[in-house]
Scaffold this motif. Structure first.
Motif, PDB file in Angstrom:
ATOM      1  N   GLU A   7      10.968  12.292  -9.061  1.00  0.00           N
ATOM      2  CA  GLU A   7      11.249  11.178  -8.166  1.00  0.00           C
ATOM      3  C   GLU A   7       9.985  10.337  -8.008  1.00  0.00           C
ATOM      4  OE1 GLU A   7      11.607  12.128  -3.832  1.00  0.00           O
ATOM      5  OE2 GLU A   7      11.532  14.193  -4.588  1.00  0.00           O
ATOM      6  N   THR A   8      10.184   9.088  -7.680  1.00  0.00           N
ATOM      7  CA  THR A   8       9.076   8.177  -7.469  1.00  0.00           C
ATOM      8  C   THR A   8       8.785   8.083  -5.983  1.00  0.00           C
ATOM      9  OG1 THR A   8       9.719   6.882  -9.409  1.00  0.00           O
ATOM     10  CG2 THR A   8       8.232   5.830  -7.847  1.00  0.00           C
ATOM     11  N   LEU A   9       7.537   8.350  -5.617  1.00  0.00           N
ATOM     12  CA  LEU A   9       7.088   8.197  -4.239  1.00  0.00           C
ATOM     13  C   LEU A   9       6.363   6.866  -4.145  1.00  0.00           C
ATOM     14  CD1 LEU A   9       5.588  11.763  -3.745  1.00  0.00           C
ATOM     15  CD2 LEU A   9       7.896  10.975  -3.187  1.00  0.00           C
ATOM     16  N   ARG A  10       6.646   6.095  -3.129  1.00  0.00           N
ATOM     17  CA  ARG A  10       6.012   4.791  -2.950  1.00  0.00           C
ATOM     18  C   ARG A  10       5.443   4.693  -1.542  1.00  0.00           C
ATOM     19  NH1 ARG A  10       7.583   1.779  -7.257  1.00  0.00           N
ATOM     20  NH2 ARG A  10       9.495   2.426  -8.277  1.00  0.00           N
ATOM     21  N   TRP A  11       4.283   4.084  -1.434  1.00  0.00           N
ATOM     22  CA  TRP A  11       3.669   3.860  -0.134  1.00  0.00           C
ATOM     23  C   TRP A  11       2.703   2.688  -0.232  1.00  0.00           C
ATOM     24  CZ3 TRP A  11       2.176   7.421  -3.639  1.00  0.00           C
ATOM     25  CH2 TRP A  11       0.826   7.503  -3.957  1.00  0.00           C
ATOM     26  N   ASP A  12       2.312   2.185   0.915  1.00  0.00           N
ATOM     27  CA  ASP A  12       1.337   1.106   1.002  1.00  0.00           C
ATOM     28  C   ASP A  12       0.028   1.644   1.559  1.00  0.00           C
ATOM     29  OD1 ASP A  12       3.087  -0.846   0.092  1.00  0.00           O
ATOM     30  OD2 ASP A  12       3.812  -1.315   2.099  1.00  0.00           O
ATOM     31  N   HIS A  13      -1.048   1.309   0.891  1.00  0.00           N
ATOM     32  CA  HIS A  13      -2.394   1.641   1.368  1.00  0.00           C
ATOM     33  C   HIS A  13      -2.936   0.404   2.067  1.00  0.00           C
ATOM     34  CE1 HIS A  13      -6.463   3.229   1.411  1.00  0.00           C
ATOM     35  NE2 HIS A  13      -6.875   2.075   0.909  1.00  0.00           N
ATOM     36  N   PRO A  67       0.228  -1.795  -2.722  1.00  0.00           N
ATOM     37  CA  PRO A  67       1.354  -0.919  -3.052  1.00  0.00           C
ATOM     38  C   PRO A  67       0.927   0.159  -4.049  1.00  0.00           C
ATOM     39  CG  PRO A  67       1.566  -3.012  -4.197  1.00  0.00           C
ATOM     40  CD  PRO A  67       0.362  -3.126  -3.315  1.00  0.00           C
ATOM     41  N   HIS A  68       1.394   1.381  -3.809  1.00  0.00           N
ATOM     42  CA  HIS A  68       1.108   2.507  -4.699  1.00  0.00           C
ATOM     43  C   HIS A  68       2.412   3.205  -5.061  1.00  0.00           C
ATOM     44  CE1 HIS A  68      -2.967   1.921  -3.331  1.00  0.00           C
ATOM     45  NE2 HIS A  68      -3.398   2.878  -4.121  1.00  0.00           N
ATOM     46  N   ALA A  69       2.387   3.894  -6.175  1.00  0.00           N
ATOM     47  CA  ALA A  69       3.531   4.711  -6.591  1.00  0.00           C
ATOM     48  C   ALA A  69       3.009   5.904  -7.377  1.00  0.00           C
ATOM     49  CB  ALA A  69       4.497   3.900  -7.448  1.00  0.00           C
TER      50      ALA A  69
END
Length: 77
Positions: A7-13, A67-69
């Motif tokens: 699965e792809t995890l996405r978050w903002d730094h 944005p990071h993934a």
């Protein structure tokens, strides 16, 4: 393998321009060493280009949202 998935995890730094620049400015890693090996005039040009690039990630607070993934893989036997 009985079960496998990814699965792809996405978050903002969230950070600031100065904090993001602190690595290259302090000579951290190869990129920072390359920046620090330049003349003051060239370092100033690099910083201006960096600020231009960073402006694409500016948010409402005056900071940066990057944005990071990452892919999280799992498997079970």
């Amino acid at each position: 393998m009985r079960e496998a998935g990814c699965e792809t995890l996405r978050w903002d730094h969230r950070t600031s321009v100065d904090e993001w620049w602190s690595g290259p400015a302090s000579g951290g890693a190869l990129g920072g060493q390359m920046v620090q090996s330049q003349t003051p005039e060239v370092r100033a040009v690099i910083r201006r280009r960096f600020e231009l690039f960073a402006s694409e990630f500016a948010d409402d607070t005056g900071g940066l949202t990057l944005p990071h993934a990452a892919l999280m893989a799992r498997a079970r036997r």
